[in-house]
Design a protein around this motif. Structure first.
Motif, mmCIF file in Angstrom:
data_model
loop_
_atom_site.group_PDB
_atom_site.id
_atom_site.type_symbol
_atom_site.label_atom_id
_atom_site.label_comp_id
_atom_site.label_asym_id
_atom_site.label_seq_id
_atom_site.Cartn_x
_atom_site.Cartn_y
_atom_site.Cartn_z
ATOM 1 N N THR A 147 0.903 5.635 -6.236
ATOM 2 C CA THR A 147 0.495 4.513 -5.397
ATOM 3 C C THR A 147 0.756 3.154 -6.042
ATOM 4 O O THR A 147 0.562 2.129 -5.400
ATOM 5 N N GLU A 157 0.834 -1.209 0.000
ATOM 6 C CA GLU A 157 0.000 0.000 0.000
ATOM 7 C C GLU A 157 0.863 1.251 0.000
ATOM 8 O O GLU A 157 1.800 1.360 0.807
ATOM 9 N N ASP A 188 -2.319 9.830 -9.420
ATOM 10 C CA ASP A 188 -2.519 8.631 -8.613
ATOM 11 C C ASP A 188 -1.483 7.556 -8.898
ATOM 12 O O ASP A 188 -1.483 6.525 -8.239
ATOM 13 N N TYR A 221 2.474 13.630 -1.659
ATOM 14 C CA TYR A 221 1.240 12.881 -1.826
ATOM 15 C C TYR A 221 1.077 11.964 -0.617
ATOM 16 O O TYR A 221 2.060 11.427 -0.102
ATOM 17 N N TYR A 222 -0.194 11.769 -0.186
ATOM 18 C CA TYR A 222 -0.465 10.941 0.970
ATOM 19 C C TYR A 222 -1.642 10.013 0.708
ATOM 20 O O TYR A 222 -2.615 10.380 0.028
ATOM 21 N N GLY A 223 -1.557 8.832 1.288
ATOM 22 C CA GLY A 223 -2.699 7.944 1.271
ATOM 23 C C GLY A 223 -3.768 8.461 2.224
ATOM 24 O O GLY A 223 -3.471 9.126 3.217
ATOM 25 N N ASP A 224 -5.016 8.134 1.936
ATOM 26 C CA ASP A 224 -6.129 8.638 2.746
ATOM 27 C C ASP A 224 -6.013 8.210 4.206
ATOM 28 O O ASP A 224 -6.376 8.962 5.107
ATOM 29 N N SER A 225 -5.507 7.006 4.438
ATOM 30 C CA SER A 225 -5.484 6.474 5.799
ATOM 31 C C SER A 225 -4.435 7.143 6.682
ATOM 32 O O SER A 225 -4.492 6.999 7.908
ATOM 33 N N ASN A 246 -3.194 10.555 5.873
ATOM 34 C CA ASN A 246 -3.210 12.002 5.652
ATOM 35 C C ASN A 246 -3.559 12.732 6.949
ATOM 36 O O ASN A 246 -4.537 12.402 7.607
#
Length: 127
Positions: free
Chosen positions: A109, A46, A106, A59-63, A65
């Protein structure tokens, strides 16, 4: 050729903090985009966060951020991941990765887009 060496993992209680480091060696042109990924057994890798080396795009993953911060020290050729307010679900093996195109949209990721990987450092968060 690029070599990436992670450090800084460990065990911490929920709500605590850790800072991961990734020392990079060789071919700066092959690590214009650097990222942190994580993986738990049985699941896909992930994307956690990514940064364009040399300028400010992150950039950050939603979980993560708002809890994690990625940064790069150009003088030390080292990537960092500052992790705060850690949760048990953050428990994973964390990997540093690098690739030559800049991070964009995106695509950051996509683990297959990265050419170089570190050996990983374990982060364990207990409740």
């Amino acid at each position: 050729q690029v070599e990436l060496v992670e450090s800084g993992g460990g065990s911490v209680q929920a709500g605590g903090s850790l800072r991961l480091s990734c020392a990079a060696y060789g071919a700066p042109y092959m690590r214009l985009c650097m990222a942190w990924f994580r993986q738990v057994p049985g699941k896909e890798r992930e994307g956690v966060a990514a940064i364009n080396v040399g300028h400010s795009g992150t950039y950050y993953g939603d979980s993560v951020n708002g809890r994690f911060t990625i940064s790069h020290d150009n003088a030390k050729d080292t990537l960092y991941l500052e992790m705060n307010s850690l949760k048990p679900e953050d428990t994973a093996m964390y990997y540093c990765a690098a690739t030559s195109p800049n991070c964009a949209g995106d695509k950051w990721t996509d683990a297959h887009a990265y050419d170089s990987w570190g050996q990983g450092t374990q982060v364990t968060v207990s409740s």
